[in-house]
Design an enzyme around this catalytic site. Structure first.
Site, PDB file in Angstrom:
ATOM      1  N   SER A 135       0.967  -1.383  -0.157  1.00  0.00           N
ATOM      2  CA  SER A 135      -0.355  -0.055   0.211  1.00  0.00           C
ATOM      3  C   SER A 135       0.921   1.069  -0.229  1.00  0.00           C
ATOM      4  O   SER A 135       1.907   1.235   1.114  1.00  0.00           O
ATOM      5  CB  SER A 135      -0.706   0.064   1.497  1.00  0.00           C
ATOM      6  OG  SER A 135      -1.788   1.079   1.457  1.00  0.00           O
ATOM      7  N   LYS A 161      -1.243  -1.005  -4.456  1.00  0.00           N
ATOM      8  CA  LYS A 161      -2.173  -0.235  -3.716  1.00  0.00           C
ATOM      9  C   LYS A 161      -1.683   1.201  -4.047  1.00  0.00           C
ATOM     10  O   LYS A 161      -1.207   1.699  -3.665  1.00  0.00           O
ATOM     11  CB  LYS A 161      -3.140  -0.899  -2.782  1.00  0.00           C
ATOM     12  CG  LYS A 161      -3.578   0.249  -2.437  1.00  0.00           C
ATOM     13  CD  LYS A 161      -4.552  -0.714  -1.995  1.00  0.00           C
ATOM     14  CE  LYS A 161      -4.530  -0.054   0.144  1.00  0.00           C
ATOM     15  NZ  LYS A 161      -5.351  -0.804   1.185  1.00  0.00           N
ATOM     16  N   LYS A 163      -2.767   5.272  -2.174  1.00  0.00           N
ATOM     17  CA  LYS A 163      -3.907   5.771  -1.706  1.00  0.00           C
ATOM     18  C   LYS A 163      -4.607   7.403  -2.600  1.00  0.00           C
ATOM     19  O   LYS A 163      -3.600   7.765  -3.423  1.00  0.00           O
ATOM     20  CB  LYS A 163      -3.548   6.207  -0.622  1.00  0.00           C
ATOM     21  CG  LYS A 163      -3.106   4.876   0.714  1.00  0.00           C
ATOM     22  CD  LYS A 163      -4.729   4.871   1.100  1.00  0.00           C
ATOM     23  CE  LYS A 163      -4.399   3.901   1.708  1.00  0.00           C
ATOM     24  NZ  LYS A 163      -5.956   3.231   2.663  1.00  0.00           N
ATOM     25  N   ASP A 189      -7.204   2.902  -3.239  1.00  0.00           N
ATOM     26  CA  ASP A 189      -8.520   2.758  -2.633  1.00  0.00           C
ATOM     27  C   ASP A 189      -8.431   4.006  -1.979  1.00  0.00           C
ATOM     28  O   ASP A 189      -7.305   5.072  -1.271  1.00  0.00           O
ATOM     29  CB  ASP A 189      -7.183   2.591  -0.768  1.00  0.00           C
ATOM     30  CG  ASP A 189      -7.981   2.129  -0.340  1.00  0.00           C
ATOM     31  OD1 ASP A 189      -7.306   1.580   0.690  1.00  0.00           O
ATOM     32  OD2 ASP A 189      -8.784   2.386   0.237  1.00  0.00           O
ATOM     33  N   GLU A 214     -11.097   0.991  -4.197  1.00  0.00           N
ATOM     34  CA  GLU A 214     -11.517   0.325  -2.740  1.00  0.00           C
ATOM     35  C   GLU A 214     -12.040   1.456  -2.059  1.00  0.00           C
ATOM     36  O   GLU A 214     -11.944   2.670  -2.045  1.00  0.00           O
ATOM     37  CB  GLU A 214     -10.259   0.228  -1.913  1.00  0.00           C
ATOM     38  CG  GLU A 214     -10.216  -0.816  -0.307  1.00  0.00           C
ATOM     39  CD  GLU A 214      -9.554  -0.738  -0.415  1.00  0.00           C
ATOM     40  OE1 GLU A 214      -8.258  -0.856  -0.868  1.00  0.00           O
ATOM     41  OE2 GLU A 214      -9.039  -1.402   1.432  1.00  0.00           O
ATOM     42  N   ASP A 239     -14.097  -2.043   1.635  1.00  0.00           N
ATOM     43  CA  ASP A 239     -13.505  -2.301   3.081  1.00  0.00           C
ATOM     44  C   ASP A 239     -14.636  -1.590   4.821  1.00  0.00           C
ATOM     45  O   ASP A 239     -14.751  -2.585   5.086  1.00  0.00           O
ATOM     46  CB  ASP A 239     -12.252  -1.627   3.244  1.00  0.00           C
ATOM     47  CG  ASP A 239     -11.193  -1.343   4.381  1.00  0.00           C
ATOM     48  OD1 ASP A 239     -10.240  -0.594   3.776  1.00  0.00           O
ATOM     49  OD2 ASP A 239     -11.674  -1.559   4.869  1.00  0.00           O
ATOM     50  N   LYS A 263     -10.572  -7.377   6.387  1.00  0.00           N
ATOM     51  CA  LYS A 263      -9.536  -7.189   7.666  1.00  0.00           C
ATOM     52  C   LYS A 263     -10.185  -7.638   8.651  1.00  0.00           C
ATOM     53  O   LYS A 263     -11.421  -7.275   9.856  1.00  0.00           O
ATOM     54  CB  LYS A 263      -9.199  -5.650   7.958  1.00  0.00           C
ATOM     55  CG  LYS A 263      -8.875  -4.861   7.180  1.00  0.00           C
ATOM     56  CD  LYS A 263      -9.090  -3.878   7.108  1.00  0.00           C
ATOM     57  CE  LYS A 263      -8.082  -2.831   6.210  1.00  0.00           C
ATOM     58  NZ  LYS A 263      -8.164  -1.136   6.504  1.00  0.00           N
ATOM     59  N   GLY A 291      -5.041  -4.495   5.806  1.00  0.00           N
ATOM     60  CA  GLY A 291      -3.998  -4.055   6.654  1.00  0.00           C
ATOM     61  C   GLY A 291      -4.617  -2.683   7.342  1.00  0.00           C
ATOM     62  O   GLY A 291      -4.652  -2.371   6.917  1.00  0.00           O
TER      63      GLY A 291
HETATM   64  O1  LIG Z   1      -0.353  -2.538   4.690  1.00  0.00           O
HETATM   65  C1  LIG Z   1      -0.498  -1.857   6.053  1.00  0.00           C
HETATM   66  O2  LIG Z   1      -1.116  -2.938   7.116  1.00  0.00           O
HETATM   67  C2  LIG Z   1      -2.171  -1.082   5.603  1.00  0.00           C
HETATM   68  C3  LIG Z   1      -2.655  -1.286   4.168  1.00  0.00           C
HETATM   69  C4  LIG Z   1      -3.584   0.091   3.962  1.00  0.00           C
HETATM   70  O3  LIG Z   1      -3.465   0.869   3.015  1.00  0.00           O
HETATM   71  N1  LIG Z   1      -4.082   0.021   4.975  1.00  0.00           N
HETATM   72  C5  LIG Z   1      -5.017   1.255   5.171  1.00  0.00           C
HETATM   73  C6  LIG Z   1      -6.557   1.361   4.968  1.00  0.00           C
HETATM   74  O4  LIG Z   1      -7.217   1.742   5.070  1.00  0.00           O
HETATM   75  O5  LIG Z   1      -6.916   0.269   4.475  1.00  0.00           O
HETATM   76  C7  LIG Z   1      -5.322   1.888   6.202  1.00  0.00           C
HETATM   77  C8  LIG Z   1      -5.359   1.138   7.634  1.00  0.00           C
HETATM   78  C9  LIG Z   1      -5.709   1.898   8.494  1.00  0.00           C
HETATM   79  C10 LIG Z   1      -4.546   3.149   8.784  1.00  0.00           C
HETATM   80  C11 LIG Z   1      -3.544   3.914   7.923  1.00  0.00           C
HETATM   81  C12 LIG Z   1      -3.923   3.402   6.788  1.00  0.00           C
END
Ligand SMILES: O=C(O)CCC(=O)N[C@@H](C(=O)O)c1ccccc1
Length: 368
Positions: A135, A161, A163, A189, A214, A239, A263, A291
């Site tokens: 990501s 991926k 953002k 995403d 996403e 998600d 998740k 993640g």
């Molecule tokens: O690789 C990882 O653990 C992060 C993957 C990722 O982009 N997580 C994002 C999401 O929204 O999916 C994210 C979650 C929580 C905090 C920051 C980013």
């Protein structure tokens, strides 16, 4: 299995680099770990809450409070608690899925370590290793993004991926496609950053052969995603909207998504995550493992989950060094784009005592 108590432990870990999404920038993680202690073993769970309720309504201090005042006392009052029963005992309490997931994970890990059974086998894993995606956060410039993507591709990641958010979407995606070609597995995403009014703008992404887009809309806008999906050729993946097998079934039935990011923390635990996987396989809906910047504790369990047959798309199961210079477990190291599924009992890893001590900011023992 006789539970004797739980430890709540918070650790502080700096991120290797700032990680920017449409809802904020992470530079440091304040992570809540749960340790379940039985007469013969101890198990670990990782709570994936952020410090602020920006990804979902949960946050670290709230998870500590609900675990201390409600969830752990409920387990203390129940008989014969094992991993499979935790969700039932906690069901009367509304929401707090990330806190519940951490508690269930710790109990399940302790139980499986007592029995000598790997989590992967318990969940139904069929692969010994999983292909890994990465990501990539929102950057200050397209050249900076291209450098980052180039570095991850050189490391061997099999899927990228990106953002996105309004003002950072079509141009960076086009630049990545122009630089790295059409063969790279690429997805985006949005973390709920758009509205249905952006449909025509988002349709410009259809030109780039993305695996998926996403969570473009708000997490509670299932109908909006169904309307948007009819206007895009890029598959819509959910998600934040998918909080249980029930909401997954509704989203699939309403045509709101054709891919789901699973998740475990978001859905209340690894056993509910497996139920969502099974539902999606039955409906022909692809899933991949998302993640939440986990340490090696959560990463180990995510890699086990990602080895189930329906996880046909590379997940955000990156190597430890994607986020941390030093992990609190032996690091997960990418091998030709793959991570090995832990083969040991339970989640197959333990925290490294010296790393745990060096990063602990708070701990509380709760006897049962
Ligand atoms: O690789 C990882 O653990 C992060 C993957 C990722 O982009 N997580 C994002 C999401 O929204 O999916 C994210 C979650 C929580 C905090 C920051 C980013």
């Amino acid at each position: 299995m006789k539970l004797t108590g739980f430890e709540l432990r918070r650790i502080g870990l700096p991120l290797a680099a700032p990680f920017r999404t449409s809802f904020g920038t992470q530079t440091h993680r304040d992570i809540l770990l749960v340790r379940a202690v039985t007469g013969d073993a101890e198990g670990w769970g990782e709570c994936v809450t952020l410090p602020d309720p920006l990804y979902s309504e949960e946050y670290v201090d709230g998870a500590v409070d609900v675990l201390t005042r409600f969830l752990i006392p409920a387990l203390a009052g129940a008989d014969d608690v094992d991993g499979a029963r935790v969700a039932t005992v906690l069901a009367p309490f509304k929401g707090h899925r990330m806190a519940k997931a951490a508690l269930e994970m710790a109990v399940l890990d302790a139980e499986l370590k007592e029995l000598g059974r790997p989590l992967a086998r318990e969940l139904g894993a069929v692969h010994p290793r999983v292909p890994c995606g990465v990501s990539v956060g929102i950057m200050d410039s397209v050249p900076q993004l291209l450098d980052a993507v180039g570095g991850y591709l050189e490391q061997g990641y099999v899927r990228v991926k990106l953002k996105i958010e309004p003002g950072w979407d079509v141009a960076p995606v086009r630049a990545v496609r122009n630089r790295f070609g059409g063969e790279v597995l690429l997805q985006v995403d949005a973390n709920t950053a758009y509205t249905l009014a952006d449909a025509r703008h988002l349709a410009q992404l259809d030109a780039f052969d993305l695996l998926l887009i996403e969570q473009p809309l708000e997490e509670d806008d299932i109908l909006g995603h169904a309307q948007l999906a009819r206007q895009l050729s890029t598959p819509v993946c959910l998600d934040e909207s998918i909080t249980s097998a029930r909401t997954a079934a509704a989203a699939i039935s309403l045509g709101a998504c054709s891919v789901i990011n699973i998740k475990p923390g978001r859905v209340g635990g690894y056993l509910e995550a497996r139920r969502i996987h099974d539902l999606c396989v039955a409906h022909g809906v692809a899933v991949w493992c998302g993640g939440m910047l986990e340490t090696g504790i959560g990463r180990a369990a995510n890699v086990a989950l990602a080895a189930l047959p329906g996880f046909t798309l590379p997940g955000d199961t990156s190597a430890s060094d994607r986020y941390y210079r030093t992990d609190i477990t032996s690091p997960f190291v990418l091998d030709d784009g793959y991570l090995d599924v832990p083969a040991g009992a339970g989640i197959g890893v333990e925290p490294l005592a010296e790393e745990l001590d060096a990063t602990t900011t708070w701990t509380q023992w709760i006897p049962l």
